[in-house]
Design an enzyme around this catalytic site. Structure first.
Site, PDB file in Angstrom:
ATOM      1  N   CYS A  71       0.866  -1.187   0.000  1.00 47.81           N
ATOM      2  CA  CYS A  71       0.000   0.000   0.000  1.00 47.81           C
ATOM      3  C   CYS A  71       0.896   1.229   0.000  1.00 47.81           C
ATOM      4  O   CYS A  71       1.684   1.428   0.930  1.00 47.81           O
ATOM      5  CB  CYS A  71      -0.850  -0.050   1.272  1.00 47.81           C
ATOM      6  SG  CYS A  71      -1.911   1.374   1.517  1.00 47.81           S
TER       7      CYS A  71
ATOM      8  N   CYS B 146      -1.079   3.317  -6.650  1.00 43.89           N
ATOM      9  CA  CYS B 146      -1.933   2.750  -5.598  1.00 43.89           C
ATOM     10  C   CYS B 146      -2.178   1.314  -6.018  1.00 43.89           C
ATOM     11  O   CYS B 146      -2.509   1.058  -7.192  1.00 43.89           O
ATOM     12  CB  CYS B 146      -3.251   3.522  -5.527  1.00 43.89           C
ATOM     13  SG  CYS B 146      -4.521   2.717  -4.524  1.00 43.89           S
TER      14      CYS B 146
HETATM   15  N1  DGL Z   1      -4.065   0.454  -1.917  1.00 41.15           N
HETATM   16  C1  DGL Z   1      -3.632   1.630  -1.292  1.00 41.15           C
HETATM   17  C2  DGL Z   1      -2.397   2.256  -1.918  1.00 41.15           C
HETATM   18  O1  DGL Z   1      -1.614   1.574  -2.535  1.00 41.15           O
HETATM   19  C3  DGL Z   1      -4.565   2.631  -0.718  1.00 41.15           C
HETATM   20  C4  DGL Z   1      -6.006   2.621  -0.946  1.00 41.15           C
HETATM   21  C5  DGL Z   1      -6.804   3.379   0.083  1.00 41.15           C
HETATM   22  O2  DGL Z   1      -7.053   4.590  -0.074  1.00 41.15           O
HETATM   23  O3  DGL Z   1      -7.192   2.760   1.055  1.00 41.15           O
HETATM   24  O4  DGL Z   1      -2.170   3.425  -1.774  1.00 41.15           O
END
Ligand code: DGL
Length: 264
Positions: free
Chosen positions: A74, A193
């Site tokens: 993430c 993301c």
């Molecule tokens: N999957 C996450 C990232 O790589 C974040 C998504 C969210 O906003 O929860 O930033």
């Protein structure tokens, strides 16, 4: 020396499954414990303090499960927590950041001694794009490239709510974010993301053929391999790897969606 201990991989929700899937492909001997925090998703619209607290709770849980390394699958949690987590724990903590370097390096071609300035859109969460970590990354590249920051929080919601297959909704949402750009002039879009990696085909449909779509998943998994190898902690070659999926949202809907994304 090898280690059969699992690798902990987490995300705010389902996006990090794109990273777990990459580990399963590239490091098939490894056992991955995946934790998606869908009950608290999205992280990208929270404060850095909230995301840091949530990330610490997850890593603490992984450490109790005996993991040999943690991958923060993430970009948002990495921006908010990676430095503090590395200070607090001895096991390797692998973070992620938008793959801006790969996008800008495309301007260095062997046939031309000069860097060809790249026009790059970085699609990420509002928090990732606001944080100091990203500002520092951008400082390295924006003097000889054109970089545009595009926060796309709705793309996280669409995955979490299981509507990724709704072509009209997805294309409408992408047009809402990207129609403001002259896409024929764009060299690449960085998927900053992990949720957005699941949209690759939709981005392909949106963008002219010449524009590259870049994510950091392969590079992250390569880095994980290098770190584990340097510590003598890669899984033995005869081990049969697997991904165990867990989530803070205990519903069958989330479990089914997680399996579907892992197999996609
Ligand atoms: N999957 C996450 C990232 O790589 C974040 C998504 C969210 O906003 O929860 O930033």
């Amino acid at each position: 020396m090898t280690s059969t201990a699992p690798i902990g991989v987490f995300d705010s929700g389902l996006g990090g499954i794109s990273v777990a899937r990459q580990i399963a492909r590239d490091m098939p001997n490894e056992h991955v414990l995946y934790f998606g925090d869908s009950a608290n998703a999205p992280y990208g619209t929270k404060t850095p303090e909230q995301v840091r607290d949530l990330s610490f709770a997850i890593v603490e849980h992984f450490v109790k499960q005996g993991v040999k390394a943690v991958v923060i699958a993430c970009n948002t949690a990495t921006s908010a927590a990676v430095n503090d987590l590395r200070e607090a724990y001895e096991i390797p903590i692998i973070g992620m950041e938008p793959a801006l370097k790969i996008a800008c390096d495309r301007g260095d071609v062997p046939s031309d001694p000069h860097h060809i300035p790249q026009r790059v859109i970085v699609a990420a969460t509002p928090l990732t794009l606001r944080e100091r970590k990203f500002a520092k990354l951008m400082d390295r590249f924006d003097s000889n490239n054109e970089i545009y920051k595009e926060p796309c929080p709705d793309l996280v919601e669409i995955v979490e709510s299981g509507r990724l297959g709704d072509h009209d909704l997805v294309m409408r949402t992408l047009h809402g974010y990207f129609d403001q750009y002259d896409l024929d002039r764009i060299d690449s879009v960085v998927l900053g993301c992990t949720h957005f990696v699941f949209y690759r085909d939709y981005f392909r449909e949106l963008l002219p053929e010449r524009a590259a779509i870049i994510d950091g998943n392969e590079g992250t998994v390569r880095h994980l391999g290098v770190v584990l190898e340097s510590l003598g902690k890669l899984a033995p070659e005869d081990a049969v790897g697997r991904v165990d999926l867990a989530n803070s949202d205990p519903s069958e809907r989330i479990a089914a969606l997680s399996r579907e994304l892992l197999e996609s």
